[in-house]
Design an enzyme around this catalytic site. Structure first.
Site, short mmCIF file in Angstrom:
data_model
loop_
_atom_site.label_atom_id
_atom_site.label_comp_id
_atom_site.label_asym_id
_atom_site.label_seq_id
_atom_site.Cartn_x
_atom_site.Cartn_y
_atom_site.Cartn_z
N LYS A 22 -13.25 -2.35 4.93
CA LYS A 22 -13.51 -2.00 3.36
C LYS A 22 -12.97 -3.20 2.51
CE LYS A 22 -10.84 0.55 1.05
NZ LYS A 22 -10.24 0.20 -0.32
N ASN A 23 -11.92 -3.74 2.84
CA ASN A 23 -11.16 -4.68 1.86
C ASN A 23 -11.75 -6.01 1.96
OD1 ASN A 23 -9.40 -2.69 0.86
ND2 ASN A 23 -7.74 -3.40 2.01
N CYS A 126 -6.37 4.08 -6.33
CA CYS A 126 -5.41 4.84 -5.80
C CYS A 126 -4.04 5.12 -6.44
CB CYS A 126 -4.85 4.24 -4.42
SG CYS A 126 -5.79 4.66 -2.98
N ARG A 131 0.02 -0.41 -10.88
CA ARG A 131 -0.44 -1.68 -10.23
C ARG A 131 -1.18 -2.38 -11.33
NH1 ARG A 131 -3.96 0.58 -5.20
NH2 ARG A 131 -4.16 -1.69 -4.69
N ASP A 134 -1.59 -8.36 -14.38
CA ASP A 134 -1.23 -9.39 -15.28
C ASP A 134 -1.33 -10.86 -14.29
OD1 ASP A 134 0.74 -8.33 -13.27
OD2 ASP A 134 2.17 -9.46 -14.08
N ASP A 317 -0.67 -1.00 3.96
CA ASP A 317 -1.76 0.07 4.24
C ASP A 317 -1.46 0.63 5.45
OD1 ASP A 317 -2.93 -0.49 1.78
OD2 ASP A 317 -4.53 -1.84 2.64
N ARG A 409 -13.39 7.56 1.34
CA ARG A 409 -13.34 6.46 0.75
C ARG A 409 -13.14 5.16 1.51
NH1 ARG A 409 -8.80 5.47 -3.20
NH2 ARG A 409 -9.98 3.33 -3.14
C1 UD1 Z 1 -5.06 -5.18 -1.84
C2 UD1 Z 1 -5.57 -4.05 -0.86
C3 UD1 Z 1 -4.77 -2.89 -0.77
C4 UD1 Z 1 -3.55 -3.33 -0.19
C5 UD1 Z 1 -2.89 -4.51 -1.12
C6 UD1 Z 1 -1.62 -4.86 -0.31
C7 UD1 Z 1 -8.23 -4.22 -1.38
C8 UD1 Z 1 -9.26 -3.57 -2.12
N1 UD1 Z 1 -7.01 -3.63 -1.36
O1 UD1 Z 1 -4.83 -4.29 -3.16
O2 UD1 Z 1 -5.64 -1.98 0.19
O3 UD1 Z 1 -2.63 -2.19 -0.20
O4 UD1 Z 1 -3.91 -5.44 -1.05
O5 UD1 Z 1 -1.98 -5.57 0.64
O6 UD1 Z 1 -8.14 -5.16 -0.88
N2 UD1 Z 1 0.64 -7.11 -8.49
C9 UD1 Z 1 1.14 -7.55 -9.79
N3 UD1 Z 1 0.15 -7.98 -10.74
C10 UD1 Z 1 -1.02 -8.30 -10.43
C11 UD1 Z 1 -1.40 -8.01 -9.32
C12 UD1 Z 1 -0.43 -7.43 -8.34
O7 UD1 Z 1 2.12 -7.24 -10.09
O8 UD1 Z 1 -1.74 -8.85 -11.37
C13 UD1 Z 1 1.38 -6.49 -7.79
C14 UD1 Z 1 1.16 -5.30 -7.31
O9 UD1 Z 1 1.69 -4.15 -8.00
C15 UD1 Z 1 1.93 -5.11 -5.80
C16 UD1 Z 1 1.64 -6.49 -5.32
O10 UD1 Z 1 1.46 -7.28 -6.45
O11 UD1 Z 1 3.36 -4.84 -6.01
C17 UD1 Z 1 0.46 -6.70 -4.16
O12 UD1 Z 1 -0.67 -6.13 -4.88
P1 UD1 Z 1 -2.08 -6.95 -4.58
O13 UD1 Z 1 -2.04 -7.68 -3.27
O14 UD1 Z 1 -2.74 -7.67 -5.70
O15 UD1 Z 1 -2.78 -5.56 -3.97
P2 UD1 Z 1 -4.43 -5.31 -4.50
O16 UD1 Z 1 -5.17 -6.64 -4.27
O17 UD1 Z 1 -4.79 -4.49 -5.74
#
Ligand code: UD1
Length: 432
Positions: A22-23, A126, A131, A134, A317, A409
């Site tokens: 999925k990811n 979720c 999340r 920025d 995950d 999902r």
């Molecule tokens: C993706 C995965 C999700 C997985 C996560 C971490 C998909 C669709 N989802 O989510 O299943 O749990 O990676 O492996 O691929 N953060 C910030 N600012 C930002 C973006 C992220 O502070 O702009 C923080 C988040 O709050 C979190 C960390 O960075 O603490 C990692 O998040 P991120 O790797 O971006 O997760 P996703 O890409 O949303």
């Protein structure tokens, strides 16, 4: 709303085919916005998130067609979808759609790179802590975009000549940030260097597709990725990589319930940290030419401490699933969540089975118990829900899991895959 009924206590024996990830599927589908030619994706999982993203993309002007079933094909095998964004008719991604799936926020990057502007609702998805986006916005700014927030929408504009390459240094590893940086940089003028890039296999899969589409990407899978922008990308065909989280989930299910399963198509190199931990916990894990074989017979589950980390570390995950396993360990384990705050919603539901778990800041202290008892429980988010399935498989008696739309999902044909291996799992449709 559908429910899933599980009568626990049966070992798992047999073959579980692993679906497309999925990811990986989501960013690959979003990348189709980068070109006016056709992107064909094979092995796309049949999941609610994939169907929703098809709707979101078609709203931007993407035509799609799905291949019908082929002679001799397993109805549960992945689907082939052709996507063509000949013309982008709308650069707005509305709240009603983006609020239902966080990853759809990533359309920001291809829309901005191809059309010079995008208006995308701030995301939902979720409910696992705050999340923010920025870092995704910072990445777009480093490529010259201007960003405003207006009435819950991110309004991004490229400079008049289009996005330009730049240095993007992520202060924290972000999967989504790396995906959007890769997509936008592929169509920017000049070279972009992404520092502290995420190394998840799904990043490599997106980079592979982009390269097939004519992008110049080097270093995907390492912390530094270099992208030399090109003026135009073309169509391509790509097969989605197997879902390492689904594979890890069934590996934990087998370790929990006992038995011997072959996770067909799973790749050990995508899952090594979790497999090492499982082996420490007493499971037998073996890479075979067809996938991964996981078994546990008779002997108990050993307690193991684990902390989540970006790839190649133990994936967040799989944290909830591993906690379910540890509820039956012969001793105490500590599970630390370092990626997301508040990703412990499964704790109170696991307690309904009789699990003993105490929260201490970013850690859960799990005191294993000899038996779990079946219970009515409620799915709260995608990965948390499947931890309840794992607990129910080993619990005495019947469990009823409510709100299984969370499972739909992210887990394709879950009840069929488990029942084929001997588990007593039935879906009760809302109409029944
Ligand atoms: C993706 C995965 C999700 C997985 C996560 C971490 C998909 C669709 N989802 O989510 O299943 O749990 O990676 O492996 O691929 N953060 C910030 N600012 C930002 C973006 C992220 O502070 O702009 C923080 C988040 O709050 C979190 C960390 O960075 O603490 C990692 O998040 P991120 O790797 O971006 O997760 P996703 O890409 O949303």
């Amino acid at each position: 709303m559908d429910r899933i009924r599980i009568v626990g206590g049966k070992p798992l024996n047999g073959v579980i085919p692993i679906s497309g990830a999925k990811n990986a599927a989501l960013p690959l589908m979003i990348a189709s916005l980068l070109t006016d030619r056709t992107v064909t994706l094979e092995n796309l999982p049949r999941l609610a998130d994939v169907s929703l993203l098809v709707r979101i993309l078609s709203n931007h002007g993407v035509d799609y067609s799905i291949d019908g079933r082929r002679q001799g094909e397993d109805p549960d095998s992945g689907q082939t979808v052709h996507m063509t964004a000949r013309e982008i008719v709308d650069t707005t991604a509305p709240y009603e759609l983006v609020s239902r799936m966080r990853a759809s926020f990533w359309v920001l990057a291809p829309l901005l790179a191809r059309c010079g502007e995008a208006r995308v609702s701030l995301p939902g998805g979720c409910a696992i802590g705050t999340r923010p986006v920025d870092l995704l916005l910072m990445a777009m700014e480093r490529l010259g975009a201007s960003i405003d927030i207006d009435a819950g929408y991110v309004v991004a504009k490229a400079p008049s000549g289009g996005l330009r390459g730049g240095e993007i240094d992520f202060p924290k590893v972000t999967v989504g940030g790396t995906h959007v940086a890769l997509m936008a940089a592929s169509l920017a003028h000049g070279t972009t260097v992404i520092h502290n890039a995420a190394r998840e296999p799904e990043i490599g899969d997106l980079a592979d597709l982009l390269v097939k589409m004519g992008a110049k990407v080097q270093g995907a899978g390492s912390p530094v990725i270099e992208v030399e922008g090109v003026a135009r990308l073309v169509g391509a065909k790509h097969r989605v990589l197997p879902d390492r989280i689904e594979a890890g989930t069934y590996a934990m299910a087998a370790a929990m319930a006992g038995g011997d399963v072959l996770l067909q198509g799973a790749r050990a190199e995508h899952l090594q940290a979790a497999l090492d931990i499982l082996a420490e916990a007493g499971a037998r894990v073996e890479a075979t030419p067809d996938g991964l074989r996981v078994s546990r017979n008779g002997n108990g589950i050993k307690p193991v401490d684990v902390a989540t980390a970006p790839f190649p570390g133990f994936p967040t995950d799989l944290q909830a699933q591993f906690m379910a396993l540890m509820t039956r360990a012969d001793g105490v384990s500590r599970i630390t969540e370092t990626i997301f705050e508040n990703r412990f919603m499964h704790v109170q539901e696991l307690a309904r089975f009789g699990a003993r778990i105490k929260l201490e800041g970013d850690s859960a202290i799990v005191e294993g118990v000899p038996t779990l008892k079946g219970a009515p429980v409620m799915a709260t988010d995608l990965r948390a829900s499947v931890s309840l399935v794992i607990a129910a498989l080993a619990a005495e008696g019947e469990s009823m899991i409510q709100r299984v739309y969370h499972l739909d999902r992210g887990f394709e044909a879950l009840e069929r895959k488990l029942s084929r291996c001997g588990a007593d799992v039935t879906r009760i449709s809302s109409g029944d």
